[in-house]
Each structure stands twice: as structure tokens, then as C-alpha cells.
Motif scaffolding. Structure first.
Motif, mmCIF file in Angstrom:
data_model
loop_
_atom_site.group_PDB
_atom_site.id
_atom_site.type_symbol
_atom_site.label_atom_id
_atom_site.label_comp_id
_atom_site.label_asym_id
_atom_site.label_seq_id
_atom_site.Cartn_x
_atom_site.Cartn_y
_atom_site.Cartn_z
ATOM 1 N N CYS A 180 0.812 -1.236 0.000
ATOM 2 C CA CYS A 180 0.000 0.000 0.000
ATOM 3 C C CYS A 180 0.841 1.280 0.000
ATOM 4 O O CYS A 180 0.560 2.196 -0.788
ATOM 5 N N PRO A 181 1.910 1.370 0.809
ATOM 6 C CA PRO A 181 2.705 2.613 0.772
ATOM 7 C C PRO A 181 3.354 2.884 -0.587
ATOM 8 O O PRO A 181 3.694 4.016 -0.904
ATOM 9 N N ALA A 182 3.525 1.831 -1.400
ATOM 10 C CA ALA A 182 4.176 2.011 -2.710
ATOM 11 C C ALA A 182 3.164 2.397 -3.792
ATOM 12 O O ALA A 182 3.543 2.707 -4.926
ATOM 13 N N LEU A 183 1.887 2.361 -3.445
ATOM 14 C CA LEU A 183 0.838 2.735 -4.402
ATOM 15 C C LEU A 183 0.460 4.196 -4.206
ATOM 16 O O LEU A 183 0.582 4.732 -3.115
ATOM 17 N N PRO A 184 0.001 4.867 -5.257
ATOM 18 C CA PRO A 184 -0.391 6.278 -5.110
ATOM 19 C C PRO A 184 -1.592 6.446 -4.191
ATOM 20 O O PRO A 184 -2.586 5.729 -4.315
ATOM 21 N N ALA A 185 -1.493 7.382 -3.243
ATOM 22 C CA ALA A 185 -2.557 7.554 -2.242
ATOM 23 C C ALA A 185 -3.857 8.021 -2.883
ATOM 24 O O ALA A 185 -4.946 7.762 -2.358
ATOM 25 N N GLU A 186 -3.738 8.665 -4.056
ATOM 26 C CA GLU A 186 -4.931 9.264 -4.658
ATOM 27 C C GLU A 186 -5.699 8.321 -5.588
ATOM 28 O O GLU A 186 -6.623 8.714 -6.293
ATOM 29 N N LYS A 187 -5.271 7.045 -5.599
ATOM 30 C CA LYS A 187 -5.951 6.063 -6.450
ATOM 31 C C LYS A 187 -6.563 4.976 -5.565
ATOM 32 O O LYS A 187 -5.994 4.642 -4.517
ATOM 33 N N PRO A 188 -7.687 4.359 -5.978
ATOM 34 C CA PRO A 188 -8.300 3.295 -5.176
ATOM 35 C C PRO A 188 -7.464 2.028 -5.182
ATOM 36 O O PRO A 188 -6.773 1.734 -6.159
ATOM 37 N N ARG A 189 -7.560 1.296 -4.046
ATOM 38 C CA ARG A 189 -6.814 0.048 -3.864
ATOM 39 C C ARG A 189 -7.817 -1.068 -3.602
ATOM 40 O O ARG A 189 -8.637 -0.965 -2.689
ATOM 41 N N TYR A 190 -7.687 -2.152 -4.373
ATOM 42 C CA TYR A 190 -8.680 -3.240 -4.371
ATOM 43 C C TYR A 190 -7.958 -4.529 -4.032
ATOM 44 O O TYR A 190 -7.060 -4.946 -4.752
ATOM 45 N N LEU A 191 -8.352 -5.163 -2.923
ATOM 46 C CA LEU A 191 -7.744 -6.424 -2.500
ATOM 47 C C LEU A 191 -8.605 -7.564 -3.025
ATOM 48 O O LEU A 191 -9.743 -7.766 -2.557
ATOM 49 N N MET A 192 -8.084 -8.341 -3.951
ATOM 50 C CA MET A 192 -8.876 -9.305 -4.707
ATOM 51 C C MET A 192 -9.145 -10.571 -3.895
ATOM 52 O O MET A 192 -8.259 -11.120 -3.258
ATOM 53 N N GLY A 193 -10.427 -10.978 -3.927
ATOM 54 C CA GLY A 193 -10.786 -12.262 -3.327
ATOM 55 C C GLY A 193 -10.871 -12.265 -1.812
ATOM 56 O O GLY A 193 -10.851 -13.329 -1.189
ATOM 57 N N VAL A 194 -10.932 -11.105 -1.208
ATOM 58 C CA VAL A 194 -10.957 -11.011 0.260
ATOM 59 C C VAL A 194 -12.254 -10.373 0.719
ATOM 60 O O VAL A 194 -12.650 -9.342 0.152
ATOM 61 N N GLY A 195 -12.872 -10.948 1.678
ATOM 62 C CA GLY A 195 -12.472 -12.100 2.479
ATOM 63 C C GLY A 195 -13.463 -12.288 3.602
ATOM 64 O O GLY A 195 -14.648 -11.963 3.473
ATOM 65 N N THR A 196 -13.020 -12.825 4.726
ATOM 66 C CA THR A 196 -13.886 -12.915 5.905
ATOM 67 C C THR A 196 -14.081 -11.514 6.483
ATOM 68 O O THR A 196 -13.279 -10.607 6.183
ATOM 69 N N PRO A 197 -15.096 -11.344 7.350
ATOM 70 C CA PRO A 197 -15.244 -10.025 8.001
ATOM 71 C C PRO A 197 -13.976 -9.586 8.732
ATOM 72 O O PRO A 197 -13.601 -8.411 8.667
ATOM 73 N N ASP A 198 -13.267 -10.516 9.353
ATOM 74 C CA ASP A 198 -12.031 -10.149 10.069
ATOM 75 C C ASP A 198 -10.937 -9.724 9.095
ATOM 76 O O ASP A 198 -10.214 -8.750 9.329
#
Ligand SMILES: Nc1cc(N)c2c(=O)[nH][nH]c(=O)c2c1
Length: 373
Positions: free
Chosen positions: A235-253
């Protein structure tokens, strides 16, 4: 209504982010959970219900839709939104991940992936360009690059090979996508469980100046701790102004903790698939309705819920339906579970807005420990 794709950060609380993705077909409140509409349907649900529960966007699986009914046929029928009667944003995956998990006779090289359909055994070749073409034929609003996801554990040189090829495919997908105002193509960060490869992938994709970024190659069998460690690097290496999508996740926790690590968007079959198998997600933890102890329990899952499936049906009836393998059992529990997931996302968004995300996370996790009251 906006004619372009825009992401706005509205609030932050630590690394947790509250934002909004604005697109011509609608606004996506983030952090967002995307119900999975595999073959043009969120299984066992009417899409009106899915919307009423608070979903701003759903996911479509390119692999399934390209095999049946076929991308060109969907295009002839007016696109996926008209076909399934969903007028809000749709994100489609590239198809590559499901080729590797569902099809047979798979051959993968620099040109793409060749595979036999699990439906009729026909042979297909999907290049990065063809994946983007298919997603365009579906009239997808957010399209994913074709990538290669390596299941963990894996050898470092194998992880590096797949990550580097995925970067080259990202460039090809960007070129094939071109300029489609109001739509977006997301890159996918790979690199397995190796921090330096994760960082290399994220920084190289950042240089492509894409509209958004997915984190792939996780939720593929690794411990939650490893997944979160990789988010700490990515995440720190991605631009803060763009959305970040974690694929296939997950449980509520998984979702609670990944939001705390800076993730904005999620998708997972967990709420619908586990609902069909008798598992209910509630404010007080999970309840397996197959268990005989529910056979004469007249209580609903949660009498304070606004969801009829959660509030109006006894556990005894749900137990009976699931044990009898009746369709209504899967329908009611899918409804309950998606309601719970969307209520969780709404609570996450409000907590970030009010600067109390750490407390919200702790209270939510504590309530889960109360178990099946
Ligand atoms: N857990 C995952 C789920 C997914 N649908 C994908 C994917 O579609 N592409 N690439 C990925 O790495 C990936 C990982």
C-alpha cells in the motif's frame, strides 16, 4: 453524475481511508464490498435485493461469461448491464485467475493463456489484449489487467517470473484499453510473499499511471498475517490518490484488518457461497445452521436486524431448509450474509468518518466472540 472516473479521499483514520469512486453509472462508497455476480447473477439473490442491501457495485467473472453466454453474444444483447438488469458499476476480473483454477489443459506463456473450457472442452486462447476486448464487449466499467497469480507457497524465482510477466501484460492491457472516459483499467500487484517483489510490482505499476490498483496473489492459501504483511509493503508504494482493491478477500475479520492497512475495495464469494452451505454471519459471530442444536431454536438470527431473512425466520426453520437442501435455505442465508457484509461496510465507513476506526474494529471483534447467543 460524472462523465469521468474520479476517486476522492474524504477522510482518513490511521491508514484506514474513507473515499468515493465516481463513475457515469454511479458512485461507489469506499471502503466497499463487491458481491460476486459470477455468471451474471449474484447466486440466489435478486439484484434489486443486492442493491437494497447497499451494494454500489458488483463483480462479474470474465472467464465464466466468455464461455457462456459468450462476450460477443452479451454485446449483441446490449451489454452485461442490460442483460442482467443492473444499471450501476460492474467490475470484471480478467479471467486469468479462473482459467488457472477452473479450466483444464492450461498452457501459459508470454502471449497469454491457452485452455480448454470446463463447459464444453472447447479450446480458447486469451491474450492480455483479448481479455480487455472481452471486458469491453461486456461493457464493464472497471476492467482488470490479465495477470498470473502464483499459489503460495511458491519458489521465489517462480514468483518473480510471474510478477515480471504480469507487469509486461499490464503495459499491453493499458495499450489495448486505450482511453475510455468514465471507465477504468486497474493494474494488479503481484509478488507473492516476497516484500521486495511486491514493492517492485507496485512501483512499476504506479509508473503506468493507471486509474486504480488491485492487490492480487493473496487470499490464495497464505496465513492472514502474511497477507497483512504484504499489504504493509504494497500500500505505501501505491499512489494515495488512487483506489486500492484487495482481490478475493475475504472474511469479516480479513476486511476489518485490511481496511486498517489501507485497502478501499473488496470482493469475495464468502457470504454467498457459505450461505448456500448453511453458514450465517451475524453481529455475534458465525452460526452453522446445519448443526442439530438449532433444530428447535425458535429465535431468529438477529431480531434487531432490518433484513427480513435475519429478523423473521427461526433458526429451526433455517436448519430444516439447509438440512433438506431446499433452495430457500441458501436464498435466505445468502440474503442474511450479504446484509451483514454491507452493514459491516457501512459501519466501517462511518467509523472512519468519525475518527474511531480502532475502537470500531475492537468492538466488532469483541462482539464476534460472544458467539451464538
Ligand atoms: N485471490 C485472488 C482472487 C482473484 N480473483 C484474483 C484475480 O482475478 N487475479 N489475480 C489475482 O491475483 C487474484 C487473486
Amino acid at each position: 453524475m460524472t462523465e469521468t472516473f474520479q476517486f476522492k479521499l474524504l477522510a482518513t483514520d490511521g491508514k484506514a481511508r474513507r473515499g468515493e469512486v465516481s463513475m457515469p453509472r454511479g458512485t461507489i462508497r469506499t471502503p466497499a464490498f463487491m458481491p460476486v455476480g459470477t455468471v451474471g447473477t449474484v447466486k440466489a439473490m435478486y439484484l434489486d435485493q443486492v442493491r437494497e442491501l447497499g451494494a454500489d457495485i458488483i463483480l462479474g467473472n470474465t472467464y465464466h461469461l466468455m464461455l457462456r453466454p459468450g462476450a460477443e453474444r452479451v454485446a449483441r444483447l446490449g451489454g452485461l448491464h442490460n442483460f442482467i438488469r443492473w444499471d450501476r458499476p460492474i467490475l470484471t476480473d480478467s479471467g486469468g485467475f479462473q482459467v488457472m483454477s477452473l479450466s483444464s489443459l492450461r498452457k501459459l506463456n508470454e502471449q497469454g493463456v491457452t485452455f480448454k473450457s470446463h463447459v464444453d472442452g472447447a479450446l480458447y486462447h486469451m491474450s492480455p489484449e483479448r481479455s480487455i476486448e472481452i471486458q469491453g464487449l461486456l461493457d464493464s466499467d472497471i476492467q482488470m489487467q490479465l495477470d498470473e497469480c502464483v499459489a503460495l507457497p511458491a519458489e521465489p524465482n517462480e514468483i518473480e517470473r510471474a510478477m515480471e510477466m504480469s507487469l509486461r501484460w499490464a503495459e499491453r492491457c493499458k495499450a489495448a484499453f486505450g482511453d475510455q472516459p468514465g471507465k477504468a483499467m486497474f493494474g494488479i500487484v503481484q509478488g507473492g510473499d516476497i516484500p521486495k517483489l511486491r514493492e517492485r510490482s507496485a512501483l512499476a505499476l504506479r509508473d503506468l499511471d493507471l486509474k486504480g490498483y488491485a492487490v492480487g496473489g493473496l487470499a490464495v492459501g497464505e496465513p492472514q498475517e502474511v497477507m497483512l504483511d504484504m499489504l504493509d509493503v504494497t500500500c505505501p508504494a501505491l499512489p494515495a490518490e488512487k483506489p486500492r482493491y484487495l482481490m478475493g478477500v475475504g472474511t469479516p475479520d480479513d476486511i476489518l484488518k485490511s481496511v486498517a492497512h489501507g485497502i478501499d475495495m473488496f470482493d469475495c464469494v464468502m457470504p454467498t457461497r457459505s450461505g448456500r452451505h448453511g453458514l450465517a454471519f451475524t453481529r455475534y459471530g458465525r452460526i452453522n445452521l446445519r448443526n442439530a442444536r438449532h433444530a428447535e431454536d425458535t429465535r431468529p438470527l438477529d431480531e434487531q436486524s432490518t433484513c427480513p431473512a435475519t429478523r423473521d425466520y427461526s433458526r429451526a426453520y433455517l436448519h430444516h431448509l439447509i438440512r433438506s437442501n431446499e433452495s430457500l435455505g441458501g436464498m435466505l442465508l445468502s440474503w442474511n450474509n450479504l446484509a451483514y457484509y454491507q452493514e459491516l461496510m457501512a459501519g466501517i465507513r462511518k467509523a472512519i468518518e468519525e475518527g474511531r476506526y480502532a475502537d470500531f474494529m475492537a468492538e466488532t471483534q469483541e462482539n464476534w466472540k460472544r458467539g451464538d447467543l
